[in-house]
Design a protein around this motif. Structure first.
Motif, short mmCIF file in Angstrom:
data_model
loop_
_atom_site.label_atom_id
_atom_site.label_comp_id
_atom_site.label_asym_id
_atom_site.label_seq_id
_atom_site.Cartn_x
_atom_site.Cartn_y
_atom_site.Cartn_z
N UNK A 67 53.13 5.02 4.93
CA UNK A 67 53.67 6.18 4.22
C UNK A 67 54.15 7.25 5.19
N UNK A 68 53.41 7.43 6.31
CA UNK A 68 53.78 8.45 7.28
C UNK A 68 55.14 8.16 7.91
N UNK A 69 55.37 6.93 8.33
CA UNK A 69 56.63 6.58 8.98
C UNK A 69 57.79 6.64 7.99
N UNK B 22 49.73 -7.91 13.82
CA UNK B 22 49.12 -6.82 14.58
C UNK B 22 49.63 -5.47 14.09
N UNK B 23 50.94 -5.36 13.88
CA UNK B 23 51.50 -4.10 13.41
C UNK B 23 51.05 -3.78 11.99
N UNK B 24 50.87 -4.81 11.19
CA UNK B 24 50.42 -4.58 9.81
C UNK B 24 49.00 -4.02 9.73
N UNK B 25 48.24 -4.13 10.81
CA UNK B 25 46.91 -3.52 10.82
C UNK B 25 46.99 -1.99 10.75
N UNK B 26 48.14 -1.43 11.09
CA UNK B 26 48.31 0.03 11.09
C UNK B 26 48.82 0.50 9.73
N UNK B 27 48.09 0.17 8.69
CA UNK B 27 48.53 0.48 7.33
C UNK B 27 48.59 1.98 7.05
N UNK B 28 47.79 2.76 7.76
CA UNK B 28 47.81 4.21 7.53
C UNK B 28 49.18 4.81 7.85
N UNK B 29 49.99 4.09 8.63
CA UNK B 29 51.27 4.63 9.06
C UNK B 29 52.44 4.26 8.15
N UNK C 52 57.94 8.82 5.46
CA UNK C 52 58.20 10.23 5.20
C UNK C 52 58.75 10.95 6.41
N UNK C 53 58.18 10.69 7.59
CA UNK C 53 58.52 11.49 8.77
C UNK C 53 59.60 10.85 9.62
N UNK C 54 59.63 9.52 9.69
CA UNK C 54 60.60 8.80 10.52
C UNK C 54 61.70 8.14 9.69
N UNK C 55 61.59 8.21 8.39
CA UNK C 55 62.58 7.63 7.47
C UNK C 55 62.71 6.12 7.65
N UNK C 56 61.59 5.46 7.94
CA UNK C 56 61.54 4.01 7.99
C UNK C 56 61.05 3.50 6.64
N UNK C 57 61.90 2.81 5.93
CA UNK C 57 61.51 2.29 4.62
C UNK C 57 60.39 1.26 4.75
N UNK C 58 60.48 0.43 5.78
CA UNK C 58 59.44 -0.56 6.04
C UNK C 58 59.30 -0.70 7.56
N UNK C 59 58.21 -0.17 8.10
CA UNK C 59 58.08 -0.11 9.55
C UNK C 59 57.96 -1.49 10.18
N UNK D 235 49.18 12.03 12.53
CA UNK D 235 50.00 11.06 11.84
C UNK D 235 49.67 10.88 10.37
N UNK D 236 49.47 11.97 9.67
CA UNK D 236 49.20 11.88 8.23
C UNK D 236 49.52 13.20 7.57
N UNK D 237 49.97 13.13 6.31
CA UNK D 237 50.16 14.33 5.50
C UNK D 237 49.04 14.52 4.49
N UNK D 238 48.14 13.55 4.42
CA UNK D 238 47.11 13.57 3.39
C UNK D 238 45.70 13.69 3.96
N UNK D 239 45.45 13.14 5.14
CA UNK D 239 44.13 13.14 5.74
C UNK D 239 44.02 14.22 6.81
N UNK D 240 42.80 14.68 7.05
CA UNK D 240 42.57 15.64 8.13
C UNK D 240 42.73 14.95 9.48
#
Length: 251
Positions: A191-193, A182-189, A195-202, A44-49
């Protein structure tokens, strides 16, 4: 005390689909609530391993669960590599035997993601097998098949965009702020969502979906569930009874 296990494929899936309901259950202080994701979302990232994003997402998932005092148990599957086979079933049976739930909430068997669908199948079959003493894993068998509930698919629709109707909808209006946190804790997602899911704001998208479910019962926000009715799974309506003040039945 009722032991409740919410198990889905990726970190943030539970938060999207069931966090409000689990927050209501946690409010009573009478239940042991466990979050588990079969994967750590390693792709779930384009930047991290894979190892970097896995470590980060496990921390985010644990932080989200902690908001309502729930435990987080990560699985060892890889993102996009969940399949129903013998080794996978043994792994999920072991998860159930370690956590020993009375009630299990899991993914919809029909959803946009193959990981979600495979998780649903594995959890269903593991619930059946976990009580078989001769089905060997590291932990001893559980006494009874847990009562099984299916969360909504993401957005409440199948792959064709057709609505999947829940058996009942939980009014989570009073817990939408907690669900958001709770959902805001998933900040790593974020940019991913985008770019990949086309969600402007998850987070806003989650509120839109929760709002659509809420409209079905005339409240601002809701979450839908179906009780699995296959033989010989128990039909004690445990989740409905625990949440009866917050539930509206579908007909």
């Amino acid at each position: 005390m009722v032991r409740i296990l919410a198990v889905h494929a990726h970190p943030d899936d539970i938060e999207f689909l069931a966090a409000g309901t689990l927050a209501l259950l946690a409010d009573t202080g009478q239940h042991h609530i466990i979050f588990s994701t079969l994967t750590s979302g390693d792709k779930g990232s384009r930047d991290l391993s894979a190892s970097e994003i896995s470590e980060l997402r496990r921390k985010e998932a644990a932080s989200a669960a902690a908001i309502i005092g729930a435990d987080y148990v990560p699985g060892d599957f890889l993102d996009q590599e969940i399949f129903s086979d013998n080794a996978s079933r043994h792994a999920v049976v072991e998860l159930l035997r370690k956590t020993r739930p009375d009630v299990v909430l899991t993914a919809s068997p029909v959803d946009y993601s193959p990981d979600h669908e495979a998780t649903s199948l594995l959890v269903r079959d593991a619930c059946f097998a976990a009580g078989l003493p001769n089905y060997k894993t590291h932990s001893p068998s559980i006494g009874e098949i847990p009562e099984l509930y299916l969360m909504d698919p993401l957005g409440g629709t199948d792959r064709n965009g057709d609505t999947i109707d829940p058996d009942f909808i939980v009014d989570i209006t009073d817990k939408i702020a907690v669900k958001r946190a709770m959902l805001e804790k998933h900040q790593s997602q974020r940019a991913w969502l985008k770019a990949h899911h086309h969600m402007e704001n998850y987070v806003e998208q989650m509120e839109i979906w929760s709002g659509e479910r809420g409209k079905c019962i005339g409240v601002p926000f809701g979450e839908g569930f179906r009780r699995y009715r296959g033989h010989p799974f128990p039909q004690n309506r445990c989740l409905e009874l625990l949440l009866q003040e917050h539930i509206t039945k579908r007909t």
